[in-house]
Design an enzyme around this catalytic site. Structure first.
Site, PDB file in Angstrom:
ATOM      1  N   ASP A 227      29.165  72.516  37.004  1.00  0.00           N
ATOM      2  CA  ASP A 227      30.456  73.177  36.868  1.00  0.00           C
ATOM      3  C   ASP A 227      31.530  72.079  36.833  1.00  0.00           C
ATOM      4  OD1 ASP A 227      32.427  75.028  36.577  1.00  0.00           O
ATOM      5  OD2 ASP A 227      31.755  76.338  38.187  1.00  0.00           O
TER       6      ASP A 227
HETATM    7  C1  BGC Z   1      34.396  77.662  36.443  1.00  0.00           C
HETATM    8  C2  BGC Z   1      33.330  77.991  35.436  1.00  0.00           C
HETATM    9  C3  BGC Z   1      33.815  77.687  34.052  1.00  0.00           C
HETATM   10  C4  BGC Z   1      34.245  76.236  33.995  1.00  0.00           C
HETATM   11  C5  BGC Z   1      34.692  75.804  32.617  1.00  0.00           C
HETATM   12  C6  BGC Z   1      34.986  76.285  36.255  1.00  0.00           C
HETATM   13  O1  BGC Z   1      36.098  76.073  37.043  1.00  0.00           O
HETATM   14  O2  BGC Z   1      33.845  77.784  37.741  1.00  0.00           O
HETATM   15  O3  BGC Z   1      32.966  79.333  35.551  1.00  0.00           O
HETATM   16  O4  BGC Z   1      32.816  77.962  33.119  1.00  0.00           O
HETATM   17  O5  BGC Z   1      35.302  76.041  34.903  1.00  0.00           O
HETATM   18  O6  BGC Z   1      35.889  76.355  32.269  1.00  0.00           O
END
Ligand code: BGC
Length: 713
Positions: free
Chosen positions: A260
């Site tokens: 993530d």
């Molecule tokens: C979130 C994810 C997301 C990623 C990319 C993160 O902060 O937890 O769910 O896919 O950002 O935007």
């Protein structure tokens, strides 16, 4: 493309860059691209960015083609970039947030919606979506409830597989690769606080939290995103047990594991890595392939290799997985893939997509209460629309390329449904959760004066779209003081009122439940929300959705229907399960939802009362539409394992079926129970069924009390 040859030609630095995902502004120095997390100065060199493997945050055919051109002109091996984005509930045409889709209990609908999103995203240049997000959630305070399909492992698993199928399908050009997230158990964060720790035994993890991710893997999902949280002290990014042992070895997943946003780097803050080098080592040892928005791999991978702390095989395995996906998507033949400005104009927001978005919003709206005020008469002369969320499109938190201005507000939707009626609007209050009634006394007074003589009043309350989602957990989920007062005052002067809640999570409705004549949960409904709501409230279509999460009282969270049995079940007397200051039961249970008609469901009849492990039992009920209009009922099958080697839930959803019945019509609905429905993770760690008694419940919500029993011999 000979991928092994390509791999052999790549330097270690190029391999590490291939395993890195950044936002466009870092590789181009232009400020274009969506950023969904913290930004820092990564301090990486031009040489490193020219070999980067993937980008997030870019969208639109033009931008993506330009970025691809720019990259190909710099990358020594001309390896195309993989573009990823959060296409969570639509790309340009938005459908309800996943919690709403969960409420539809309609997997075909979920698949169709994801296929539509994939089609729009692919012409917009996207190759991979960070969806489905399928984290099981039991705590309504968590901001990210809205991104999941709810609290039930069975429903979540069905939805997970359907969504993967919808996004990926046959991998043709109008499909994109899916990335299931957030592996694992991110929804079980302490106190419902986003990013907080998860402590969970293996039994609970495997029995409830893992099945929906597994369903995505079984459906062929191409990527898995590890979660921010620690699970029993280890962040998922470095969790070998989760990623290598369970995901790769047990489940046979050979696709890409991506972190993530900045999650590798955050292992320093978790206190399990000393520095970025340590992060790179631990993440790689957990068989991670792509590092999103941190640069531990590029900066320290080579040093680790030279020191013998990691092997080149570890890098090669990761890079090959990335190259394989690029090849599967056809990027080596056509690096633009489906990106096409002309197609964007035709496909985005086209009539067919708007229609599907409307249908999805209609099928996700849950009718919780109706004292007979709904549906409103279509011949109304005056409609008062009141509330802070009535005059703009409520598109949901992950709106991607969608715009509120392109969405249908309630005011616009009601104008379409009853064009001859006079429509008046007052804001009444704001959506701020801490707003006190006295702060908006004038607005409430204005609303009352409009509501008084209206033939129909629609109160549009709840949460604005930025009140749920990532980093938007709430300690209190009650309807605010100002909204509660507004509901009370409006209902005092006019009983022909429907209270519609927009929300990304369950709200505590106990203070307004007795007051409201009709209550609807409309989630964040997407582009066609206003039209869908007007169709429902004026009876053009019927309600059919069911709650995918329990609606608890304030202070009860986490609360979920499939909780374990206890030694002292609730009996509403002393020394038993419950609270001393609040009733034990929630305001509305999982699976609950009304229609404009009503259904009688007979007691279940079992085809036999004893079953051998290789046999099955058929459970049959008769469902009758006893109301005055056609409607769809979702008939739900729940099972309780009466005695087992570990305590088992009070009941668990094991199947459901939708039946569409005309007034007076009946249908027989049957479910087959085989040993599969009876299996669980036993005390000895096996996934198996244990002999003994089982209770079978069939009804239209999870709080059904009547049952029949059978015995597994
Ligand atoms: C979130 C994810 C997301 C990623 C990319 C993160 O902060 O937890 O769910 O896919 O950002 O935007």
């Amino acid at each position: 493309m000979d991928l092994l040859k390509l791999l052999n030609e790549m330097t270690v630095d190029e391999k590490l860059a291939q395993m890195t995902q950044l936002v466009p502004q870092i590789i181009t120095d232009k400020g274009e691209g969506v950023i969904t997390g913290p930004m820092r100065n990564f301090g990486i060199t031009k040489k490193e960015t020219s070999s980067v493997g993937t980008l997030l945050g870019a969208s639109g055919a033009k931008q993506i083609k330009d970025l691809q051109d720019f990259h190909l002109s710099e990358d020594p091996h001309k390896i195309p970039l993989l573009f990823m984005a959060d296409v969570i509930h639509g790309y340009r045409t938005l459908y309800p947030v996943p919690l709403g889709l969960g409420a539809s209990f309609d997997v075909d609908l979920a698949e169709k919606c994801c296929a539509m999103a994939a089609k729009e995203a692919s012409v917009g240049g996207i190759h991979v979506t960070f969806a489905p997000m399928i984290d099981l959630v039991r705590d309504a305070r968590w901001g990210r409830c809205m991104e999941t399909t709810g609290e039930d492992p069975y429903l979540n698993s069905k939805m997970s597989a359907a969504m993967v199928k919808g996004f990926q399908g046959d991998f043709s050009k109008d499909k994109i690769a899916a990335c299931v997230k957030h592996f694992a158990a991110y929804g079980a964060c302490d106190g419902g606080r986003d990013y907080d720790a998860v402590e969970m035994g293996d039994h609970t993890l495997r029995e409830y939290y893992l099945p929906a991710y597994k369903a995505a893997v079984d459906a062929g999902v191409e990527l898995v995103m590890t979660s921010f949280n620690t699970l029993n002290g280890i962040p998922s990014s470095a969790n070998k047990y989760l990623v290598d042992d369970i995901l790769r070895k047990e489940w046979g997943f050979d696709g890409i594991v991506i972190s993530d946003f900045n999650a590798f780097y955050e292992m320093i803050s978790h206190g399990i890595c000393e520095d970025e080098k340590d992060c790179a080592k631990k993440a790689l040892d957990a068989t991670s392939d792509i590092e999103m928005m941190s640069t531990c791999f590029v900066k320290y991978g080579k040093e680790l290799l030279e020191e013998g702390a990691i092997t080149e095989k570890q890098l090669d395995d990761a890079v090959l997985r990335i190259l394989r996906l690029k090849e599967k998507l056809g990027l080596f033949d056509n690096p633009y893939r489906a990106a096409d400005e002309e197609a964007e104009k035709k496909i985005h927001l086209c009539a067919e997509h708007r229609e599907l978005a409307r249908e999805a919003a209609e099928k996700s709206a849950v009718l919780l209460k109706n004292d007979g005020v709904l549906p409103f008469d279509k011949n109304v002369k005056k409609v008062a629309i009141i509330g802070p969320v009535a005059d703009h499109g409520m598109i949901g938190g992950w709106y991607c390329c969608g715009k509120s201005s392109e969405a249908i507000s309630v005011i616009a939707g009601v104008k379409n449904a009853v064009p001859n009626a006079e429509i008046v609007f007052a804001r009444g209050c704001s959506a701020h959760p801490n707003e006190k009634a006295e702060e908006v006394a004038d607005l409430i007074d204005e609303a009352i004066s409009l509501a008084k003589d209206a033939d129909a009043v629609i109160l549009c309350l709840g949460e604005e779209i930025d009140m749920s989602g990532e980093a938007h957990s709430r300690a209190r989920i009650s309807v605010s003081d100002s909204q509660t007062e507004l509901i009370k005052r409006v209902c005092e002067v006019n009983k022909k009122t429907a209270v519609v809640f927009y929300c990304g999570r369950p709200l505590a409705l106990e203070k307004i439940d007795d007051v409201s004549p009709a209550t609807v949960i409309f989630w964040h409904p997407g582009t066609e929300g206003g039209n869908a709501l007007a169709n429902l409230l004026f009876g053009n279509v019927n309600f059919q959705a069911k709650l995918p999460m329990t609606f608890p009282r304030e202070g009860q969270s986490p609360y979920y229907y499939n909780h374990l049995r206890t030694g002292r079940p609730n009996t509403n007397s002393g020394y038993c399960l419950g609270y001393s200051d609040t009733p034990y039961k929630p305001v509305y249970p999982f699976g609950y939802g009304l229609s404009y008609t009503s259904f009688d469901i007979s007691a279940p009849v079992l085809s036999r009362t004893e079953m051998a492990t290789d046999e099955s039992i058929t459970v049959t009920v008769n469902v009758k539409n006893v109301g005055n209009c056609s409607g769809i009922e979702t008939v739900q099958l729940y099972i309780q394992d009466v005695t087992a080697s570990v305590a088992r839930p009070v009941k668990e959803l094991k199947g459901y079926q939708k039946v569409c019945l005309a007034p007076g019509e009946s249908a027989t609905v049957s479910f087959d129970i085989t040993i599969e429905e009876l299996k669980f993770h036993t005390f000895c760690g096996k996934y198996d069924a244990e002999k003994g008694k089982f209770k079978v419940f069939v009804g239209n919500h999870s709080d059904i009390e009547t049952f029949e029993t059978f015995e597994l011999k």
